[in-house]
Motif scaffolding. Structure first.
Motif, mmCIF file in Angstrom:
data_model
loop_
_atom_site.group_PDB
_atom_site.id
_atom_site.type_symbol
_atom_site.label_atom_id
_atom_site.label_comp_id
_atom_site.label_asym_id
_atom_site.label_seq_id
_atom_site.Cartn_x
_atom_site.Cartn_y
_atom_site.Cartn_z
ATOM 1 N N GLY A 1 40.128 25.342 55.218
ATOM 2 C CA GLY A 1 40.316 26.764 54.944
ATOM 3 C C GLY A 1 41.757 27.106 54.616
ATOM 4 O O GLY A 1 42.026 27.864 53.679
ATOM 5 N N LEU A 2 42.682 26.536 55.358
ATOM 6 C CA LEU A 2 44.107 26.794 55.097
ATOM 7 C C LEU A 2 44.532 26.246 53.739
ATOM 8 O O LEU A 2 45.269 26.899 52.998
ATOM 9 N N HIS A 3 44.068 25.049 53.416
ATOM 10 C CA HIS A 3 44.413 24.462 52.116
ATOM 11 C C HIS A 3 43.748 25.224 50.974
ATOM 12 O O HIS A 3 44.337 25.352 49.890
ATOM 13 N N LEU A 4 42.559 25.748 51.204
ATOM 14 C CA LEU A 4 41.914 26.569 50.185
ATOM 15 C C LEU A 4 42.743 27.825 49.927
ATOM 16 O O LEU A 4 42.956 28.214 48.770
ATOM 17 N N THR A 5 43.245 28.428 50.982
ATOM 18 C CA THR A 5 44.114 29.598 50.828
ATOM 19 C C THR A 5 45.350 29.237 50.003
ATOM 20 O O THR A 5 45.756 29.985 49.115
ATOM 21 N N THR A 6 45.934 28.086 50.274
ATOM 22 C CA THR A 6 47.106 27.625 49.509
ATOM 23 C C THR A 6 46.744 27.448 48.038
ATOM 24 O O THR A 6 47.500 27.860 47.152
ATOM 25 N N GLN A 7 45.602 26.841 47.757
ATOM 26 C CA GLN A 7 45.172 26.654 46.368
ATOM 27 C C GLN A 7 44.967 27.995 45.671
ATOM 28 O O GLN A 7 45.342 28.160 44.504
ATOM 29 N N LEU A 8 44.399 28.956 46.382
ATOM 30 C CA LEU A 8 44.214 30.298 45.820
ATOM 31 C C LEU A 8 45.561 30.937 45.490
ATOM 32 O O LEU A 8 45.730 31.550 44.429
ATOM 33 N N GLU A 9 46.513 30.780 46.401
ATOM 34 C CA GLU A 9 47.852 31.344 46.182
ATOM 35 C C GLU A 9 48.489 30.734 44.937
ATOM 36 O O GLU A 9 49.077 31.442 44.118
ATOM 37 N N LEU A 10 48.390 29.419 44.797
ATOM 38 C CA LEU A 10 48.973 28.737 43.637
ATOM 39 C C LEU A 10 48.270 29.137 42.335
ATOM 40 O O LEU A 10 48.913 29.338 41.311
ATOM 41 N N CYS A 11 46.982 29.281 42.402
ATOM 42 C CA CYS A 11 46.189 29.589 41.220
ATOM 43 C C CYS A 11 46.474 30.989 40.673
ATOM 44 O O CYS A 11 46.488 31.195 39.468
ATOM 45 N N PHE A 12 46.724 31.935 41.571
ATOM 46 C CA PHE A 12 46.850 33.329 41.151
ATOM 47 C C PHE A 12 48.241 33.918 41.382
ATOM 48 O O PHE A 12 48.407 35.129 41.388
ATOM 49 N N LYS A 13 49.251 33.057 41.519
ATOM 50 C CA LYS A 13 50.593 33.548 41.855
ATOM 51 C C LYS A 13 51.180 34.484 40.808
ATOM 52 O O LYS A 13 51.906 35.402 41.141
ATOM 53 N N GLU A 14 50.865 34.303 39.533
ATOM 54 C CA GLU A 14 51.442 35.165 38.491
ATOM 55 C C GLU A 14 50.842 36.567 38.468
ATOM 56 O O GLU A 14 51.369 37.456 37.816
ATOM 57 N N LYS A 15 49.772 36.803 39.194
ATOM 58 C CA LYS A 15 49.131 38.122 39.214
ATOM 59 C C LYS A 15 49.784 39.079 40.217
ATOM 60 O O LYS A 15 49.430 40.247 40.264
ATOM 61 N N GLU A 16 50.701 38.580 41.012
ATOM 62 C CA GLU A 16 51.377 39.375 42.045
ATOM 63 C C GLU A 16 50.392 39.967 43.053
ATOM 64 O O GLU A 16 50.556 41.083 43.537
ATOM 65 N N ILE A 17 49.341 39.213 43.296
ATOM 66 C CA ILE A 17 48.408 39.542 44.367
ATOM 67 C C ILE A 17 48.133 38.254 45.127
ATOM 68 O O ILE A 17 48.349 37.161 44.598
ATOM 69 N N SER A 18 47.679 38.375 46.332
ATOM 70 C CA SER A 18 47.415 37.173 47.116
ATOM 71 C C SER A 18 46.208 36.437 46.551
ATOM 72 O O SER A 18 45.375 37.018 45.840
ATOM 73 N N GLY A 19 46.103 35.187 46.889
ATOM 74 C CA GLY A 19 44.959 34.395 46.454
ATOM 75 C C GLY A 19 43.651 34.955 46.985
ATOM 76 O O GLY A 19 42.638 34.962 46.276
ATOM 77 N N ILE A 20 43.667 35.420 48.226
ATOM 78 C CA ILE A 20 42.464 36.003 48.827
ATOM 79 C C ILE A 20 42.055 37.250 48.048
ATOM 80 O O ILE A 20 40.870 37.459 47.763
ATOM 81 N N GLN A 21 43.035 38.085 47.686
ATOM 82 C CA GLN A 21 42.737 39.289 46.907
ATOM 83 C C GLN A 21 42.138 38.909 45.557
ATOM 84 O O GLN A 21 41.145 39.497 45.118
ATOM 85 N N ALA A 22 42.739 37.918 44.899
ATOM 86 C CA ALA A 22 42.251 37.483 43.593
ATOM 87 C C ALA A 22 40.836 36.933 43.688
ATOM 88 O O ALA A 22 39.978 37.241 42.852
ATOM 89 N N TYR A 23 40.573 36.144 44.718
ATOM 90 C CA TYR A 23 39.241 35.550 44.845
ATOM 91 C C TYR A 23 38.209 36.618 45.183
ATOM 92 O O TYR A 23 37.057 36.526 44.771
ATOM 93 N N PHE A 24 38.616 37.652 45.900
ATOM 94 C CA PHE A 24 37.725 38.782 46.162
ATOM 95 C C PHE A 24 37.384 39.476 44.842
ATOM 96 O O PHE A 24 36.231 39.846 44.607
ATOM 97 N N LEU A 25 38.375 39.639 43.978
ATOM 98 C CA LEU A 25 38.119 40.249 42.669
ATOM 99 C C LEU A 25 37.177 39.369 41.844
ATOM 100 O O LEU A 25 36.305 39.879 41.133
ATOM 101 N N VAL A 26 37.341 38.065 41.934
ATOM 102 C CA VAL A 26 36.438 37.141 41.251
ATOM 103 C C VAL A 26 35.016 37.342 41.780
ATOM 104 O O VAL A 26 34.053 37.383 41.000
ATOM 105 N N TYR A 27 34.880 37.501 43.089
ATOM 106 C CA TYR A 27 33.561 37.740 43.679
ATOM 107 C C TYR A 27 32.943 39.023 43.107
ATOM 108 O O TYR A 27 31.772 39.035 42.723
#
Length: 165
Positions: free
Chosen positions: A18-44
């Motif tokens: 879970g922690l590493h997934l959060t890190t991957q989300l952060e790296l994936c969506f860093k240019e959006k200036e939102i957290s990875g969790i926020q970005a993945y929620f938007l994807v949902y």
């Protein structure tokens, strides 16, 4: 015969995933200036409710607390990705709706999430993915059952919940 894995080791490994997934989300969506969790929620939202859905429905689907969900939506509303609409028949029911900004950027969100998911899951074959999904679902069902037992116990004993204490 292989050595049995302790419950502690298993739960710790799941937590690390879970922690590493959060890190991957952060790296994936860093240019959006939102957290990875926020970005993945938007994807949902884009994948499952592109025309919007009610807060209560999201609460049941996602499995986070109502206060956590409210804070998440509030932050994404402030950033212009989501809006809330009142139901004219029941003002207590709020509908979470993607904004034009989210719909414009949606393909980018979906593409980045899909690429991240593919990279992470490439370590597993189809059978392993199916097996892991089944095992994870079984553990989630057990945790929900345990939470319900604890909630019922508190209710019948008249205890306050941890959240209100």
């Amino acid at each position: 015969m292989p050595e049995d894995i302790s419950a502690e080791e298993l739960i710790f490994t799941i937590r690390k995933v879970g922690l590493h997934l959060t890190t991957q989300l952060e790296l994936c969506f860093k240019e959006k200036e939102i957290s990875g969790i926020q970005a993945y929620f938007l994807v949902y939202i884009l994948r499952h409710h592109p025309k919007g859905t009610f807060l209560t429905e999201l609460y049941h689907e996602i499995g986070v607390s109502k206060p956590t969900l409210s804070v998440l939506i509030k932050k994404l509303k402030q950033k212009g990705y989501l809006s809330l609409e009142e139901n004219p028949e029941d003002i207590r029911k709020k509908k979470v709706v993607p904004t034009a900004k989210l719909l414009e950027e949606g393909e980018t969100f979906l593409r980045q999430a899909g690429e991240m998911e593919s990279r992470i899951c490439s370590a597993l074959d189809a059978q392993e993915k199916k097996q892991l999904q089944g095992l994870a679902q079984k553990m989630l069902e057990q945790m929900v059952k345990l939470e319900q037992i604890e909630t019922d116990r508190r209710y019948f004993k008249g205890e306050k919940s941890v959240a209100t204490a």
